[in-house]
Design an enzyme around this catalytic site. Structure first.
Site, mmCIF file in Angstrom:
data_model
loop_
_atom_site.group_PDB
_atom_site.id
_atom_site.type_symbol
_atom_site.label_atom_id
_atom_site.label_comp_id
_atom_site.label_asym_id
_atom_site.label_seq_id
_atom_site.Cartn_x
_atom_site.Cartn_y
_atom_site.Cartn_z
ATOM 1 N N LEU A 21 0.828 -1.208 0.000
ATOM 2 C CA LEU A 21 0.000 0.000 0.000
ATOM 3 C C LEU A 21 0.864 1.260 0.000
ATOM 4 O O LEU A 21 2.033 1.210 0.339
ATOM 5 C CB LEU A 21 -0.913 -0.032 1.229
ATOM 6 C CG LEU A 21 -1.808 -1.294 1.285
ATOM 7 C CD1 LEU A 21 -2.350 -1.527 2.685
ATOM 8 C CD2 LEU A 21 -2.938 -1.195 0.279
ATOM 9 N N PRO A 22 0.262 2.406 -0.361
ATOM 10 C CA PRO A 22 1.086 3.605 -0.563
ATOM 11 C C PRO A 22 1.670 4.219 0.707
ATOM 12 O O PRO A 22 2.771 4.774 0.662
ATOM 13 C CB PRO A 22 0.128 4.599 -1.233
ATOM 14 C CG PRO A 22 -1.014 3.788 -1.720
ATOM 15 C CD PRO A 22 -1.118 2.607 -0.816
ATOM 16 N N THR B 272 6.056 0.491 2.264
ATOM 17 C CA THR B 272 7.094 1.247 2.987
ATOM 18 C C THR B 272 6.382 2.300 3.815
ATOM 19 O O THR B 272 5.784 3.239 3.269
ATOM 20 C CB THR B 272 8.076 1.899 2.007
ATOM 21 O OG1 THR B 272 8.811 0.871 1.356
ATOM 22 C CG2 THR B 272 9.066 2.804 2.755
ATOM 23 N N LYS C 27 14.860 -0.323 6.041
ATOM 24 C CA LYS C 27 14.671 0.318 4.743
ATOM 25 C C LYS C 27 14.832 1.832 4.825
ATOM 26 O O LYS C 27 15.539 2.435 4.016
ATOM 27 C CB LYS C 27 13.299 -0.019 4.149
ATOM 28 C CG LYS C 27 13.056 0.770 2.872
ATOM 29 C CD LYS C 27 12.061 0.249 1.917
ATOM 30 C CE LYS C 27 12.110 1.141 0.663
ATOM 31 N NZ LYS C 27 11.089 0.810 -0.313
ATOM 32 N N LYS D 278 9.558 10.820 -0.013
ATOM 33 C CA LYS D 278 8.688 10.064 0.887
ATOM 34 C C LYS D 278 9.514 9.316 1.940
ATOM 35 O O LYS D 278 9.218 9.367 3.140
ATOM 36 C CB LYS D 278 7.842 9.056 0.096
ATOM 37 C CG LYS D 278 6.978 8.163 0.983
ATOM 38 C CD LYS D 278 6.443 6.915 0.262
ATOM 39 C CE LYS D 278 5.891 5.925 1.288
ATOM 40 N NZ LYS D 278 5.549 4.628 0.719
#
Lengths: 305, 305
Positions: free
Chosen positions: A64-65, A95, A170, A245
């Site tokens: 998902l975003p 992420t 990450k 982001k």
């Protein structure tokens, strides 16, 4: 296996296709009907909600975003936890920030479902070719249980630690990448304005203590390397807005952890600045153009104060 | 050869010793008499000034602390250019700003002396073992002429381009190194506060796009690597105050070249801050301690405004 796959965009779509190819039965859900139709045409079954997809599955995967989507897809009334059977493992490959990842994993565990955060690197190319790297935050038993499934979508499956640490790994890596890239951009521009040939400078750095991936594998200065975005007008690669982001997630996580990230925060602002100038869709190494010297507007500097 | 060697400190001293060992005759000068005495005891001849040392030499080498010293040793009344014969090559191995290097080389060329800037990396250990890297800014013919001599003090002799580019290469590399080290320090601290094991995090970064020398060869987080300053209380290595000097040179050169170095400037300030806290003599990777969370002073936060 019966796999529920929720989130079928640029990354989730090809990942789900690889699971279909591997012989699994997929129940899929996405808010974009076209994404669902594509997967159904390949043999998946459409579900009317995340809850419905999860209800008949042996494992749930989400891609998902952002954090609010993950919260709502797992915790909402029509969400995964409202439908999934006890004991079914949950894998979120979005992420997002590590705190949300940990919160949702805690809620899932309370419901009887072990949950892993498993964000990826490798981009849409890696998703399509099944060569992604998965950074997995999960208890060891869950990691071993889901590893074979992840290996059908990726090549490197790395266990980072307990829930939340996949996200932490990450965003930490990408924060350092974002800093290094601007560091290389400043350095290459400075060297060029001091009269050193950029190829020679890159060669010196790459065999010395300034060596880094942003310099030796992905150099942002045009003409230094072939086959990188800098050689192709900064098309392709990893978009500035995605780096923005990730740096937003990193600085936000740092704020919550009360951890100083002075360079991380400034790097975030520089990508924000570059994105605000319209470069969000260009590869992030194009940030070198934010930092280079442009032709001055004609005119004499004046001082009327 | 008859070599004039001026500046016999922590770096120049062992470099001059290696030239004596190689069989050259040395005329030496230093403002610190003890440094001169040490070399004389090994067979060098003491000169009363830089001018006097240069007067009877086939080549002049200088190793000085900063730009003003280089200007005065070359351009002063008792300086090299006042004494040296026309055509004798001049080599400055000091780390100084590229603009001064270029100015002094221009003055030398006007006097009929070809000049190279040849700053080094490798520290006092490299100076003693003769394994320094020389980054040389010089015309190609001069470079070929001085290369054998430099090879008696160093292992890697790199031609960076015209005069000034040796200095440019060194400060560019070290600016990037200074940025990378703080980036790694912030990243390791952030990962640790987000619950990921620092060794695991370093392993992930070192096989991913955050990979850099500061992470895979010189990691600043204690316990991640053996044999680095972080494993030895940040003793030895490359002092914070030397990194501060190099970042000062880099940001100063950038200012003169009107080149934005946003991260470089912030990194400079962070090492300045760390040095102001008394850590100038510690290895520069100790900057991780500036950025980590310390025990809070007891007490309730109050707001009396």
């Amino acid at each position: 296996m019966n796999v529920a796959f929720i989130g079928l965009g640029n990354m989730g779509g090809p990942m789900a296709r690889n699971l279909l190819k591997a012989g699994h039965s997929l129940a899929v859900f996405d808010v974009v009907q076209r994404n669902v139709d594509t997967l159904v045409a390949l043999g998946a079954t459409a579900a009317v909600s995340a809850k419905a997809a999860a209800a008949r599955s042996d494992v749930v995967i989400t891609m998902l975003p952002s954090s609010p989507h993950v919260r709502s897809v797992y915790l909402g009334d029509e969400g995964v936890l409202a439908g999934v059977l006890r004991g079914v493992p949950l894998i979120d490959s979005s992420t997002i920030d590590p705190h949300t990842a940990r919160d949702v994993a805690t809620a899932a565990r309370a419901r009887g479902n072990p949950m892993a955060d498993a964000p990826v690197s490798g981009g849409t190319g890696g998703a399509e070719s099944g060569t992604l790297t998965f950074m997995v935050g999960a208890e060891a038993t869950l990691f071993e249980r889901i590893r074979p499934l992840l290996a059908q979508m990726g090549r490197n499956i790395v266990h980072c630690g307990t829930p939340g640490t996949g996200q932490a790994a990450k965003i930490c890596n990408n924060m350092l990448l974002g800093i290094s890239m601007i560091g290389v951009a400043e350095t290459m521009n400075l060297g060029a304005s001091l009269g050193i040939d950029p190829k020679v400078l890159a060669g010196i750095i790459n065999t010395s203590s300034g060596r880094c991936w942003s310099s030796d594998t992905y150099n942002p200065y045009p003409g230094v390397m072939d086959g990188v975005p800098a050689a192709q007008g900064y098309r392709g690669g990893f978009a500035t807005e995605l780096m923005l982001k990730d740096l937003g997630l990193a600085t936000d996580a740092a704020r919550q952890a009360k951890q100083p990230v002075a360079l991380g925060a400034l790097a975030h602002q520089l990508y924000q600045l570059w994105s605000a100038q319209g470069a969000g869709a260009q590869d992030f190494s194009s940030v070198i153009n934010l930092l280079k010297q442009h032709e001055a507007t004609p005119g004499t500097p004046h001082d009327r104060l």
